[in-house]
Design a protein around this motif. Sequence first.
Motif, PDB file in Angstrom:
ATOM      1  N   PHE A 193       0.510  -1.274  -0.303  1.00 42.79           N
ATOM      2  CA  PHE A 193      -0.305   0.356  -0.162  1.00 42.79           C
ATOM      3  C   PHE A 193       0.755   0.797  -0.351  1.00 42.79           C
ATOM      4  N   GLY A 194       2.151   1.332   0.936  1.00 43.88           N
ATOM      5  CA  GLY A 194       2.766   2.709   0.966  1.00 43.88           C
ATOM      6  C   GLY A 194       2.925   2.689  -0.454  1.00 43.88           C
ATOM      7  N   SER A 195       4.050   1.372  -1.113  1.00 46.26           N
ATOM      8  CA  SER A 195       4.708   1.167  -2.561  1.00 46.26           C
ATOM      9  C   SER A 195       3.570   2.180  -3.587  1.00 46.26           C
ATOM     10  N   PHE A 196       2.550   1.974  -3.474  1.00 46.95           N
ATOM     11  CA  PHE A 196       1.198   2.326  -4.604  1.00 46.95           C
ATOM     12  C   PHE A 196       1.495   4.005  -4.126  1.00 46.95           C
ATOM     13  N   PHE A 197       1.242   4.970  -2.847  1.00 51.32           N
ATOM     14  CA  PHE A 197       1.310   5.780  -2.726  1.00 51.32           C
ATOM     15  C   PHE A 197       2.358   6.869  -3.275  1.00 51.32           C
ATOM     16  N   ARG A 198       4.039   6.090  -2.689  1.00 52.96           N
ATOM     17  CA  ARG A 198       5.121   6.211  -3.502  1.00 52.96           C
ATOM     18  C   ARG A 198       5.793   6.542  -4.760  1.00 52.96           C
ATOM     19  N   ASP A 199       4.909   5.170  -5.714  1.00 50.79           N
ATOM     20  CA  ASP A 199       5.700   4.617  -7.115  1.00 50.79           C
ATOM     21  C   ASP A 199       4.542   5.821  -7.552  1.00 50.79           C
ATOM     22  N   VAL A 200       3.638   4.779  -7.999  1.00 53.13           N
ATOM     23  CA  VAL A 200       2.344   5.124  -8.339  1.00 53.13           C
ATOM     24  C   VAL A 200       2.184   7.113  -8.104  1.00 53.13           C
ATOM     25  N   LEU A 201       1.259   6.607  -6.963  1.00 53.12           N
ATOM     26  CA  LEU A 201       0.867   8.304  -7.333  1.00 53.12           C
ATOM     27  C   LEU A 201       1.752   9.399  -7.057  1.00 53.12           C
ATOM     28  N   LYS A 202       2.809   8.436  -6.571  1.00 58.30           N
ATOM     29  CA  LYS A 202       3.907   9.901  -5.924  1.00 58.30           C
ATOM     30  C   LYS A 202       3.426  11.320  -4.802  1.00 58.30           C
ATOM     31  N   THR A 203       2.841  10.803  -3.997  1.00 59.00           N
ATOM     32  CA  THR A 203       3.125  12.191  -3.410  1.00 59.00           C
ATOM     33  C   THR A 203       4.559  11.826  -2.077  1.00 59.00           C
ATOM     34  N   PRO A 204       5.074  12.823  -1.910  1.00 59.41           N
ATOM     35  CA  PRO A 204       6.186  12.897  -0.554  1.00 59.41           C
ATOM     36  C   PRO A 204       5.327  12.290   0.856  1.00 59.41           C
ATOM     37  N   ASN A 205       4.669  12.464   0.804  1.00 56.79           N
ATOM     38  CA  ASN A 205       3.900  12.422   2.005  1.00 56.79           C
ATOM     39  C   ASN A 205       3.115  11.709   1.780  1.00 56.79           C
ATOM     40  N   ALA A 206       2.655  10.228   2.835  1.00 62.89           N
ATOM     41  CA  ALA A 206       1.234   9.819   2.816  1.00 62.89           C
ATOM     42  C   ALA A 206       0.432   8.572   4.045  1.00 62.89           C
ATOM     43  N   LEU A 207      -0.634   9.499   4.348  1.00 68.50           N
ATOM     44  CA  LEU A 207      -0.934   8.800   5.869  1.00 68.50           C
ATOM     45  C   LEU A 207      -1.872   8.003   5.707  1.00 68.50           C
ATOM     46  N   TYR A 208      -2.102   6.573   6.418  1.00 64.40           N
ATOM     47  CA  TYR A 208      -2.791   5.329   6.464  1.00 64.40           C
ATOM     48  C   TYR A 208      -3.772   6.239   7.367  1.00 64.40           C
ATOM     49  N   PHE A 209      -5.278   5.549   6.959  1.00 66.30           N
ATOM     50  CA  PHE A 209      -6.146   5.503   7.777  1.00 66.30           C
ATOM     51  C   PHE A 209      -6.709   4.533   8.092  1.00 66.30           C
ATOM     52  N   ASP A 210      -7.393   3.230   7.304  1.00 68.51           N
ATOM     53  CA  ASP A 210      -7.248   2.262   8.382  1.00 68.51           C
ATOM     54  C   ASP A 210      -7.460   0.755   7.558  1.00 68.51           C
ATOM     55  N   GLY A 211      -7.682  -0.106   8.352  1.00 77.32           N
ATOM     56  CA  GLY A 211      -7.689  -1.456   7.196  1.00 77.32           C
ATOM     57  C   GLY A 211      -8.771  -2.152   7.826  1.00 77.32           C
ATOM     58  N   LYS A 212      -9.846  -3.197   7.591  1.00 77.19           N
ATOM     59  CA  LYS A 212     -10.686  -3.599   7.732  1.00 77.19           C
ATOM     60  C   LYS A 212     -11.920  -3.290   7.919  1.00 77.19           C
ATOM     61  N   ILE A 213     -12.338  -2.354   8.419  1.00 77.12           N
ATOM     62  CA  ILE A 213     -13.515  -1.109   7.845  1.00 77.12           C
ATOM     63  C   ILE A 213     -13.661  -0.352   7.361  1.00 77.12           C
ATOM     64  N   SER A 214     -12.121  -0.082   6.325  1.00 83.64           N
ATOM     65  CA  SER A 214     -11.552   0.948   5.080  1.00 83.64           C
ATOM     66  C   SER A 214     -13.263   1.302   3.605  1.00 83.64           C
ATOM     67  N   ARG A 215     -13.559   2.035   3.643  1.00 81.88           N
ATOM     68  CA  ARG A 215     -15.209   2.686   2.849  1.00 81.88           C
ATOM     69  C   ARG A 215     -14.788   3.477   1.630  1.00 81.88           C
ATOM     70  N   LEU A 216     -15.342   4.023   0.964  1.00 88.50           N
ATOM     71  CA  LEU A 216     -15.738   4.628   0.159  1.00 88.50           C
ATOM     72  C   LEU A 216     -16.677   4.566  -0.624  1.00 88.50           C
ATOM     73  N   TYR A 217     -17.584   6.006  -0.506  1.00 83.04           N
ATOM     74  CA  TYR A 217     -18.389   6.842  -1.227  1.00 83.04           C
ATOM     75  C   TYR A 217     -18.505   7.896  -2.199  1.00 83.04           C
ATOM     76  N   ALA A 218     -18.370   7.677  -4.042  1.00 78.49           N
ATOM     77  CA  ALA A 218     -18.345   8.525  -4.870  1.00 78.49           C
ATOM     78  C   ALA A 218     -18.484   8.523  -6.149  1.00 78.49           C
ATOM     79  N   THR A 219     -19.607   9.258  -6.165  1.00 82.06           N
ATOM     80  CA  THR A 219     -20.185   9.427  -7.386  1.00 82.06           C
ATOM     81  C   THR A 219     -19.584   9.783  -8.400  1.00 82.06           C
ATOM     82  N   ASP A 220     -18.294  10.055  -8.131  1.00 85.36           N
ATOM     83  CA  ASP A 220     -17.709   9.321  -9.609  1.00 85.36           C
ATOM     84  C   ASP A 220     -17.889   8.539 -10.368  1.00 85.36           C
TER      85      ASP A 220
END
Length: 238
Positions: A193-220
């Motif tokens: 997961f960290g490698s995805f932020f570093r290598d693909v999204l290329k964000t210099p800083n990234a923070l973990y929110f949670d696991g297991k209960i992770s959820r997304l709402y996206a009208t897009d």
Amino acid sequence: MRALAVAMLCYAVPAGAVTCADVEHAGNSYTTCEVDVTAEDLRLFLRDDNGAILGSFAAVDDFVADKTLVFAMNAGMYHDDRAPVGHYVENGIAEMRVVPNAGPGNFGLLPNGVFCINDGSAQVYETLRFLELSPSCRDATQSGPMLVIAGALHPRFLIDSTSRYIRNGVGTSADGARAIFAISNNAVTFHEFGSFFRDVLKTPNALYFDGKISRLYATDLRRSDFGFQLGPIVGVVE
């Protein structure tokens, strides 16, 4: 097949300056939502006007009443009563102080960090750096561990880890103009997961929110995950 129970759409629709997409990387599937913080109303949500925990995307959408929720994600760890574990600020009012010390669980796997939102900008700070700089944040949520710190993975992430969960988090651009949220669609390790932020999204800083209960709402994407009641929620309203 997705590991999450989701309501999915067959096509995408524009949602202002929030752009969501499914991305494959290193054998794993992720959904990302990029927010132009200079143009979008990005905020945190926890309680209604009576102090009751909102706890769901539907409740947040009802709460904003005159606006529409177009993107949302759980945004930090919480106790059984759904109060935030770490630092939490909403609309300039602090509910919980910064927790700087190590502790049990992922939150205490230092270094952890703080996601800080202001009108027109957002940044992820490592917690001790946050305390050193003492930035002003209109909204803030502390979680952990950090995924990426100044371009490097968290030092305790193991490439051969067997701990796999659905995970979500956020990374920010160096100038604070973009916040990129991601959720894995299959169980992944911290290293993946960290490698995805570093290598693909290329964000210099990234923070973990949670696991297991992770959820997304996206009208897009016409996606609305369901499951556990939530604590802090980050969202964009239009």
